[in-house]
Design a protein around this motif. Structure first.
Motif, PDB file in Angstrom:
ATOM      1  N   MET A 126       0.826  -1.208   0.000  1.00  0.00           N
ATOM      2  CA  MET A 126       0.000   0.000   0.000  1.00  0.00           C
ATOM      3  C   MET A 126       0.860   1.258   0.000  1.00  0.00           C
ATOM      4  SD  MET A 126      -2.923  -1.300  -0.308  1.00  0.00           S
ATOM      5  CE  MET A 126      -3.932   0.139  -0.146  1.00  0.00           C
ATOM      6  N   HIS A 127       1.908   1.289   0.821  1.00  0.00           N
ATOM      7  CA  HIS A 127       2.804   2.452   0.814  1.00  0.00           C
ATOM      8  C   HIS A 127       3.456   2.611  -0.562  1.00  0.00           C
ATOM      9  CE1 HIS A 127       2.736   4.038   4.868  1.00  0.00           C
ATOM     10  NE2 HIS A 127       2.985   2.853   5.402  1.00  0.00           N
ATOM     11  N   THR A 128       3.864   1.502  -1.160  1.00  0.00           N
ATOM     12  CA  THR A 128       4.502   1.571  -2.476  1.00  0.00           C
ATOM     13  C   THR A 128       3.528   2.106  -3.519  1.00  0.00           C
ATOM     14  OG1 THR A 128       5.968  -0.265  -1.898  1.00  0.00           O
ATOM     15  CG2 THR A 128       5.759   0.254  -4.221  1.00  0.00           C
ATOM     16  N   ALA A 129       2.313   1.587  -3.528  1.00  0.00           N
ATOM     17  CA  ALA A 129       1.315   2.035  -4.514  1.00  0.00           C
ATOM     18  C   ALA A 129       0.995   3.516  -4.342  1.00  0.00           C
ATOM     19  CB  ALA A 129       0.048   1.191  -4.390  1.00  0.00           C
ATOM     20  N   GLU A 173       6.094  16.483  -1.598  1.00  0.00           N
ATOM     21  CA  GLU A 173       6.010  16.731  -0.161  1.00  0.00           C
ATOM     22  C   GLU A 173       4.822  17.665   0.061  1.00  0.00           C
ATOM     23  OE1 GLU A 173       9.354  17.611   3.145  1.00  0.00           O
ATOM     24  OE2 GLU A 173       9.339  18.999   1.474  1.00  0.00           O
ATOM     25  N   ASP A 174       4.060  17.431   1.108  1.00  0.00           N
ATOM     26  CA  ASP A 174       2.906  18.262   1.428  1.00  0.00           C
ATOM     27  C   ASP A 174       2.973  18.583   2.918  1.00  0.00           C
ATOM     28  OD1 ASP A 174       0.374  19.330   2.062  1.00  0.00           O
ATOM     29  OD2 ASP A 174      -0.597  18.189   0.465  1.00  0.00           O
ATOM     30  N   THR A 175       3.277  19.819   3.238  1.00  0.00           N
ATOM     31  CA  THR A 175       3.443  20.184   4.647  1.00  0.00           C
ATOM     32  C   THR A 175       2.103  20.204   5.384  1.00  0.00           C
ATOM     33  OG1 THR A 175       3.377  22.528   4.043  1.00  0.00           O
ATOM     34  CG2 THR A 175       5.561  21.503   4.277  1.00  0.00           C
ATOM     35  N   ARG A 176       1.000  20.402   4.672  1.00  0.00           N
ATOM     36  CA  ARG A 176      -0.314  20.391   5.324  1.00  0.00           C
ATOM     37  C   ARG A 176      -0.804  18.975   5.581  1.00  0.00           C
ATOM     38  NH1 ARG A 176      -4.399  22.239   2.380  1.00  0.00           N
ATOM     39  NH2 ARG A 176      -3.280  21.829   0.462  1.00  0.00           N
ATOM     40  N   ARG A 177      -0.515  18.074   4.640  1.00  0.00           N
ATOM     41  CA  ARG A 177      -0.934  16.672   4.756  1.00  0.00           C
ATOM     42  C   ARG A 177       0.257  15.790   4.375  1.00  0.00           C
ATOM     43  NH1 ARG A 177      -5.149  18.615   0.911  1.00  0.00           N
ATOM     44  NH2 ARG A 177      -3.537  17.859  -0.409  1.00  0.00           N
ATOM     45  N   PRO A 178       1.235  15.671   5.267  1.00  0.00           N
ATOM     46  CA  PRO A 178       2.473  14.956   4.915  1.00  0.00           C
ATOM     47  C   PRO A 178       2.249  13.528   4.429  1.00  0.00           C
ATOM     48  CG  PRO A 178       2.647  15.946   7.097  1.00  0.00           C
ATOM     49  CD  PRO A 178       1.254  16.183   6.619  1.00  0.00           C
ATOM     50  N   ILE A 179       1.216  12.862   4.938  1.00  0.00           N
ATOM     51  CA  ILE A 179       1.019  11.468   4.523  1.00  0.00           C
ATOM     52  C   ILE A 179       0.563  11.362   3.072  1.00  0.00           C
ATOM     53  CG2 ILE A 179       0.554  10.673   6.866  1.00  0.00           C
ATOM     54  CD1 ILE A 179      -2.401  10.402   6.054  1.00  0.00           C
ATOM     55  N   GLN A 180       0.084  12.463   2.511  1.00  0.00           N
ATOM     56  CA  GLN A 180      -0.371  12.448   1.129  1.00  0.00           C
ATOM     57  C   GLN A 180       0.728  12.989   0.225  1.00  0.00           C
ATOM     58  OE1 GLN A 180      -4.185  14.459   2.185  1.00  0.00           O
ATOM     59  NE2 GLN A 180      -5.072  12.856   0.893  1.00  0.00           N
ATOM     60  N   SER A 181       1.876  12.291   0.269  1.00  0.00           N
ATOM     61  CA  SER A 181       3.016  12.713  -0.536  1.00  0.00           C
ATOM     62  C   SER A 181       3.887  11.513  -0.885  1.00  0.00           C
ATOM     63  CB  SER A 181       3.856  13.738   0.227  1.00  0.00           C
ATOM     64  OG  SER A 181       4.510  13.129   1.312  1.00  0.00           O
ATOM     65  N   PHE A 185       6.571  10.766   2.049  1.00  0.00           N
ATOM     66  CA  PHE A 185       6.096   9.988   3.191  1.00  0.00           C
ATOM     67  C   PHE A 185       5.841   8.531   2.805  1.00  0.00           C
ATOM     68  CE2 PHE A 185       2.927   8.130   5.926  1.00  0.00           C
ATOM     69  CZ  PHE A 185       3.285   8.556   7.197  1.00  0.00           C
ATOM     70  N   GLN A 186       5.110   8.314   1.743  1.00  0.00           N
ATOM     71  CA  GLN A 186       4.692   6.966   1.381  1.00  0.00           C
ATOM     72  C   GLN A 186       5.868   6.085   0.954  1.00  0.00           C
ATOM     73  OE1 GLN A 186       1.795   5.696   2.084  1.00  0.00           O
ATOM     74  NE2 GLN A 186       0.941   7.638   2.777  1.00  0.00           N
ATOM     75  N   LEU A 187       6.768   6.613   0.140  1.00  0.00           N
ATOM     76  CA  LEU A 187       7.896   5.792  -0.317  1.00  0.00           C
ATOM     77  C   LEU A 187       8.902   5.549   0.804  1.00  0.00           C
ATOM     78  CD1 LEU A 187       8.352   7.118  -3.958  1.00  0.00           C
ATOM     79  CD2 LEU A 187       7.415   4.906  -3.231  1.00  0.00           C
ATOM     80  N   THR A 242      13.980   4.908  -7.684  1.00  0.00           N
ATOM     81  CA  THR A 242      14.201   6.055  -8.564  1.00  0.00           C
ATOM     82  C   THR A 242      13.252   7.194  -8.207  1.00  0.00           C
ATOM     83  OG1 THR A 242      15.013   4.644 -10.336  1.00  0.00           O
ATOM     84  CG2 THR A 242      14.186   6.816 -10.980  1.00  0.00           C
ATOM     85  N   LYS A 243      11.984   6.870  -7.974  1.00  0.00           N
ATOM     86  CA  LYS A 243      11.007   7.909  -7.629  1.00  0.00           C
ATOM     87  C   LYS A 243      11.305   8.516  -6.256  1.00  0.00           C
ATOM     88  CE  LYS A 243       8.495   8.253 -11.244  1.00  0.00           C
ATOM     89  NZ  LYS A 243       8.651   9.483 -12.041  1.00  0.00           N
ATOM     90  N   LEU A 244      11.695   7.704  -5.276  1.00  0.00           N
ATOM     91  CA  LEU A 244      12.043   8.261  -3.968  1.00  0.00           C
ATOM     92  C   LEU A 244      13.292   9.125  -4.092  1.00  0.00           C
ATOM     93  CD1 LEU A 244      11.581   8.642  -0.982  1.00  0.00           C
ATOM     94  CD2 LEU A 244      12.641   6.403  -0.562  1.00  0.00           C
ATOM     95  N   SER A 245      14.238   8.698  -4.904  1.00  0.00           N
ATOM     96  CA  SER A 245      15.439   9.494  -5.142  1.00  0.00           C
ATOM     97  C   SER A 245      15.073  10.829  -5.804  1.00  0.00           C
ATOM     98  CB  SER A 245      16.408   8.700  -6.019  1.00  0.00           C
ATOM     99  OG  SER A 245      17.585   9.417  -6.237  1.00  0.00           O
ATOM    100  N   GLU A 246      14.177  10.800  -6.780  1.00  0.00           N
ATOM    101  CA  GLU A 246      13.703  12.038  -7.412  1.00  0.00           C
ATOM    102  C   GLU A 246      13.015  12.927  -6.385  1.00  0.00           C
ATOM    103  OE1 GLU A 246      11.143  10.916 -10.668  1.00  0.00           O
ATOM    104  OE2 GLU A 246      12.776   9.939 -11.752  1.00  0.00           O
ATOM    105  N   THR A 247      12.263  12.302  -5.487  1.00  0.00           N
ATOM    106  CA  THR A 247      11.587  13.056  -4.436  1.00  0.00           C
ATOM    107  C   THR A 247      12.613  13.743  -3.545  1.00  0.00           C
ATOM    108  OG1 THR A 247       9.722  11.507  -4.470  1.00  0.00           O
ATOM    109  CG2 THR A 247       9.972  12.879  -2.498  1.00  0.00           C
TER     110      THR A 247
END
Length: 175
Positions: free
Chosen positions: A46-49, A61-69, A72-74, A105-110
């Protein structure tokens, strides 16, 4: 995740956004239930998806809703893989989990998008090592080959040595 990847490969961010608008609440709900049950394989998936969907949408990154980024998820997908491997090894079984190279790669880009370039480079090297140890040689080599000289310059001495060993091995047998 497969549907997100299909839309991402087609460059259709609108379709990914529509999927997230439709299923985001259900994904979070299912992930919460997985945590309540201690279902680490599902937590990892689920975190990966979610992380890949946010990354493809450019929600780093979302400072208002960090889990929706993506960040956080990756990061939590990576943590879940580490926990799954820790549990397996403690039970005498081999480690089998790692973020797949596209997620790395996506987490690295993040990390790069939020100004954490050193973390991005370290993640690629560490993940390449983990993937190689799991026998996923091509994914490992892809990550090593993706590092640019400027990325390597950001590595600590020990991570640079690990990078050099993995680069020297390339797509050959594990060293």
């Amino acid at each position: 995740l497969s549907l997100v990847s299909l839309h991402a490969d087609a460059g259709d961010k609108d379709a990914i956004a529509a999927l997230m608008n439709r299923y985001e609440g259900e994904l979070f709900s299912e992930k919460s239930e997985a945590y309540a049950r201690g279902d680490w394989p599902l937590i990892y998936r689920m975190h990966t998806a979610l992380g890949m969907a946010y990354a493809h949408l450019g929600v780093w990154e979302d400072t208002r809703r960090p889990i929706q980024s993506a960040l956080f998820q990756l990061e939590h997908a990576h943590t879940a893989a580490t926990e799954l491997n820790r549990r397996a090894v403690s039970q005498g079984r081999p480690a089998t989990y790692a973020l797949p190279a596209p997620a790395v790669t996506k987490l690295s880009e993040t990390y790069n998008a939020v100004g954490r370039g050193a973390d991005a480079a370290r993640l690629r090297v560490d993940s390449a090592s983990t993937l190689r140890n799991l026998g996923r040689i091509n994914e490992s080599a892809d990550l090593v080959e993706s590092l640019k000289p400027a990325d390597v310059d950001k590595l600590s001495t020990d991570k640079r040595q690990l990078y050099e060993r993995k680069r020297a091995t390339g797509r050959g047998p594990n060293n």
